[in-house]
Design a protein around this motif. Sequence first.
Motif, PDB file in Angstrom:
ATOM      1  N   GLU A 178      18.804  54.668  59.325  1.00  0.00           N
ATOM      2  CA  GLU A 178      19.912  53.933  59.953  1.00  0.00           C
ATOM      3  C   GLU A 178      19.777  53.940  61.475  1.00  0.00           C
ATOM      4  O   GLU A 178      20.093  52.947  62.145  1.00  0.00           O
ATOM      5  CB  GLU A 178      21.261  54.550  59.542  1.00  0.00           C
ATOM      6  N   ALA A 179      19.274  55.037  62.017  1.00  0.00           N
ATOM      7  CA  ALA A 179      19.122  55.139  63.474  1.00  0.00           C
ATOM      8  C   ALA A 179      18.072  54.146  63.986  1.00  0.00           C
ATOM      9  O   ALA A 179      18.307  53.420  64.966  1.00  0.00           O
ATOM     10  CB  ALA A 179      18.728  56.568  63.855  1.00  0.00           C
ATOM     11  N   VAL A 180      16.935  54.107  63.340  1.00  0.00           N
ATOM     12  CA  VAL A 180      15.900  53.173  63.821  1.00  0.00           C
ATOM     13  C   VAL A 180      16.287  51.729  63.522  1.00  0.00           C
ATOM     14  O   VAL A 180      15.953  50.813  64.282  1.00  0.00           O
ATOM     15  CB  VAL A 180      14.492  53.492  63.236  1.00  0.00           C
ATOM     16  N   ARG A 181      17.040  51.528  62.450  1.00  0.00           N
ATOM     17  CA  ARG A 181      17.491  50.161  62.154  1.00  0.00           C
ATOM     18  C   ARG A 181      18.424  49.664  63.255  1.00  0.00           C
ATOM     19  O   ARG A 181      18.305  48.528  63.728  1.00  0.00           O
ATOM     20  CB  ARG A 181      18.215  50.121  60.802  1.00  0.00           C
ATOM     21  N   ALA A 182      19.335  50.533  63.687  1.00  0.00           N
ATOM     22  CA  ALA A 182      20.272  50.131  64.747  1.00  0.00           C
ATOM     23  C   ALA A 182      19.527  49.834  66.044  1.00  0.00           C
ATOM     24  O   ALA A 182      19.840  48.851  66.743  1.00  0.00           O
ATOM     25  CB  ALA A 182      21.303  51.247  64.965  1.00  0.00           C
ATOM     26  N   THR A 183      18.542  50.653  66.366  1.00  0.00           N
ATOM     27  CA  THR A 183      17.781  50.418  67.602  1.00  0.00           C
ATOM     28  C   THR A 183      16.991  49.125  67.506  1.00  0.00           C
ATOM     29  O   THR A 183      16.950  48.320  68.448  1.00  0.00           O
ATOM     30  CB  THR A 183      16.811  51.591  67.857  1.00  0.00           C
TER      31      THR A 183
ATOM     32  N   GLY B 232      -2.227  51.885  61.743  1.00  0.00           N
ATOM     33  CA  GLY B 232      -1.468  53.126  61.603  1.00  0.00           C
ATOM     34  C   GLY B 232      -0.915  53.609  62.937  1.00  0.00           C
ATOM     35  O   GLY B 232       0.195  54.146  63.003  1.00  0.00           O
ATOM     36  N   THR B 233      -1.684  53.391  63.984  1.00  0.00           N
ATOM     37  CA  THR B 233      -1.221  53.777  65.328  1.00  0.00           C
ATOM     38  C   THR B 233      -0.053  52.901  65.756  1.00  0.00           C
ATOM     39  O   THR B 233       0.922  53.390  66.348  1.00  0.00           O
ATOM     40  CB  THR B 233      -2.384  53.634  66.342  1.00  0.00           C
ATOM     41  N   VAL B 234      -0.146  51.622  65.444  1.00  0.00           N
ATOM     42  CA  VAL B 234       0.951  50.699  65.766  1.00  0.00           C
ATOM     43  C   VAL B 234       2.222  51.142  65.047  1.00  0.00           C
ATOM     44  O   VAL B 234       3.311  51.207  65.647  1.00  0.00           O
ATOM     45  CB  VAL B 234       0.586  49.260  65.350  1.00  0.00           C
ATOM     46  N   ARG B 235       2.079  51.444  63.774  1.00  0.00           N
ATOM     47  CA  ARG B 235       3.243  51.847  62.969  1.00  0.00           C
ATOM     48  C   ARG B 235       3.896  53.095  63.569  1.00  0.00           C
ATOM     49  O   ARG B 235       5.124  53.177  63.690  1.00  0.00           O
ATOM     50  CB  ARG B 235       2.767  52.123  61.548  1.00  0.00           C
ATOM     51  N   SER B 236       3.063  54.027  63.959  1.00  0.00           N
ATOM     52  CA  SER B 236       3.578  55.261  64.543  1.00  0.00           C
ATOM     53  C   SER B 236       4.261  55.005  65.884  1.00  0.00           C
ATOM     54  O   SER B 236       5.346  55.528  66.160  1.00  0.00           O
ATOM     55  CB  SER B 236       2.420  56.248  64.717  1.00  0.00           C
ATOM     56  N   ARG B 237       3.636  54.179  66.719  1.00  0.00           N
ATOM     57  CA  ARG B 237       4.218  53.909  68.042  1.00  0.00           C
ATOM     58  C   ARG B 237       5.567  53.211  67.927  1.00  0.00           C
ATOM     59  O   ARG B 237       6.505  53.501  68.669  1.00  0.00           O
ATOM     60  CB  ARG B 237       3.260  53.049  68.873  1.00  0.00           C
ATOM     61  N   ILE B 238       5.645  52.258  67.009  1.00  0.00           N
ATOM     62  CA  ILE B 238       6.905  51.525  66.850  1.00  0.00           C
ATOM     63  C   ILE B 238       8.008  52.464  66.361  1.00  0.00           C
ATOM     64  O   ILE B 238       9.119  52.490  66.906  1.00  0.00           O
ATOM     65  CB  ILE B 238       6.717  50.333  65.884  1.00  0.00           C
ATOM     66  N   HIS B 239       7.687  53.249  65.362  1.00  0.00           N
ATOM     67  CA  HIS B 239       8.721  54.123  64.812  1.00  0.00           C
ATOM     68  C   HIS B 239       9.137  55.190  65.816  1.00  0.00           C
ATOM     69  O   HIS B 239      10.337  55.424  66.027  1.00  0.00           O
ATOM     70  CB  HIS B 239       8.211  54.785  63.527  1.00  0.00           C
ATOM     71  N   ARG B 240       8.175  55.804  66.441  1.00  0.00           N
ATOM     72  CA  ARG B 240       8.511  56.856  67.416  1.00  0.00           C
ATOM     73  C   ARG B 240       9.213  56.256  68.628  1.00  0.00           C
ATOM     74  O   ARG B 240      10.118  56.873  69.200  1.00  0.00           O
ATOM     75  CB  ARG B 240       7.244  57.600  67.827  1.00  0.00           C
ATOM     76  N   GLY B 241       8.796  55.065  69.023  1.00  0.00           N
ATOM     77  CA  GLY B 241       9.467  54.407  70.145  1.00  0.00           C
ATOM     78  C   GLY B 241      10.931  54.139  69.829  1.00  0.00           C
ATOM     79  O   GLY B 241      11.824  54.410  70.650  1.00  0.00           O
ATOM     80  N   ARG B 242      11.198  53.629  68.655  1.00  0.00           N
ATOM     81  CA  ARG B 242      12.591  53.361  68.262  1.00  0.00           C
ATOM     82  C   ARG B 242      13.383  54.667  68.185  1.00  0.00           C
ATOM     83  O   ARG B 242      14.555  54.722  68.606  1.00  0.00           O
ATOM     84  CB  ARG B 242      12.621  52.648  66.918  1.00  0.00           C
ATOM     85  N   ALA B 243      12.765  55.702  67.635  1.00  0.00           N
ATOM     86  CA  ALA B 243      13.463  56.981  67.511  1.00  0.00           C
ATOM     87  C   ALA B 243      13.790  57.560  68.894  1.00  0.00           C
ATOM     88  O   ALA B 243      14.892  58.081  69.120  1.00  0.00           O
ATOM     89  CB  ALA B 243      12.606  57.958  66.708  1.00  0.00           C
ATOM     90  N   MET B 244      12.848  57.434  69.835  1.00  0.00           N
ATOM     91  CA  MET B 244      13.100  57.942  71.191  1.00  0.00           C
ATOM     92  C   MET B 244      14.206  57.147  71.871  1.00  0.00           C
ATOM     93  O   MET B 244      15.042  57.697  72.589  1.00  0.00           O
ATOM     94  CB  MET B 244      11.798  57.878  72.011  1.00  0.00           C
ATOM     95  N   MET B 245      14.201  55.844  71.659  1.00  0.00           N
ATOM     96  CA  MET B 245      15.272  55.030  72.239  1.00  0.00           C
ATOM     97  C   MET B 245      16.619  55.437  71.665  1.00  0.00           C
ATOM     98  O   MET B 245      17.622  55.507  72.377  1.00  0.00           O
ATOM     99  CB  MET B 245      15.021  53.547  71.943  1.00  0.00           C
ATOM    100  N   ARG B 246      16.627  55.692  70.370  1.00  0.00           N
ATOM    101  CA  ARG B 246      17.878  56.058  69.710  1.00  0.00           C
ATOM    102  C   ARG B 246      18.446  57.360  70.290  1.00  0.00           C
ATOM    103  O   ARG B 246      19.653  57.476  70.520  1.00  0.00           O
ATOM    104  CB  ARG B 246      17.633  56.209  68.206  1.00  0.00           C
ATOM    105  N   GLU B 247      17.566  58.303  70.535  1.00  0.00           N
ATOM    106  CA  GLU B 247      18.016  59.575  71.121  1.00  0.00           C
ATOM    107  C   GLU B 247      18.634  59.341  72.488  1.00  0.00           C
ATOM    108  O   GLU B 247      19.648  59.940  72.847  1.00  0.00           O
ATOM    109  CB  GLU B 247      16.825  60.531  71.266  1.00  0.00           C
ATOM    110  N   ARG B 248      18.025  58.450  73.238  1.00  0.00           N
ATOM    111  CA  ARG B 248      18.524  58.180  74.584  1.00  0.00           C
ATOM    112  C   ARG B 248      19.859  57.421  74.535  1.00  0.00           C
ATOM    113  O   ARG B 248      20.730  57.620  75.391  1.00  0.00           O
ATOM    114  CB  ARG B 248      17.485  57.354  75.342  1.00  0.00           C
TER     115      ARG B 248
END
Lengths: 132, 167
Positions: A39-44, B149-165
Amino acid sequence: MTHPGDLLSALLDGELTAAERRDVHTHLESCARCRDEYEAVRATRDAVRELPLLDLPPGLLPTPAPARRPVLARAWTWAAAGAAAAALAIGIGLATGSAPAPMDLDTFAEHHTARVLVQPGFQTVRADVGAP
Amino acid sequence: MTDETVPSWEEVAHRYGRTIYNFAYRLTGDRDDAYDLSQEVLLRVRKGLRSYRPGSFEGWLWRITRNAFIDETRRRKRRPTVPLPEADRSAAMGTAPSADEALAAVRLDDEIQSALLALPYDFREAVVLCDVVGLTYDEIAETAGVPVGTVRSRIHRGRAMMRERLA
């Protein structure tokens, strides 16, 4: 399966095979942590995709070049107009025996200069264009 | 655009210019930088089209775009971390149904742009190519010259880092 991690974004982006998709969905049903992450990555992802698309600033795209005549051609036009005006003024003066018609000397000088520039051998014929 | 067609420079500029500009803007956060970068990309496209042979046109175009961006950024010897300019606020202000909603939307856009700019370049590039430009993972891999695989990782980690911020 272990926590899918990167596969969660790939699931959102439609980048998984059918088998991978099935496995991830099965995992999500039983893992609250991964559901939160999903849900977190979906929102972002949605937020970035909803950022406004900016218009191109003026001047970045090519535009058809306006039709412009070469400088030389413009100079010839001025020279021809100047010569015609001078001839007309002199002709009028001779025909009527009166003072030459009033002329804009600045304009004439410009025309003359243009003519001399494009035709170095051009000779001037002095005419009485003094003060009326 | 079909793979058999070699487009004219004007066609490329009109079809992709706005996307290239938005790509550059989301990576830099600065309209002037985005303008200069887009201009550089279009110049390279014009030169490159002379030797372009029909193939994966979009892959070719985005490689040029990416390389131009990286070269230009290196040339300026800085990585873009400029906050969103005022101009973006005025652009969004006129479209929302109410002033409060418009302001809230603009603030959110500001925060998202700031979160993007806070990402390491490789992650930011992957997220922007995916979510702003709309490339597939395969196309991003081709553009960046890295495995999928690197693209997939970068996209997911990038979104996760943005979410934290943004949290």
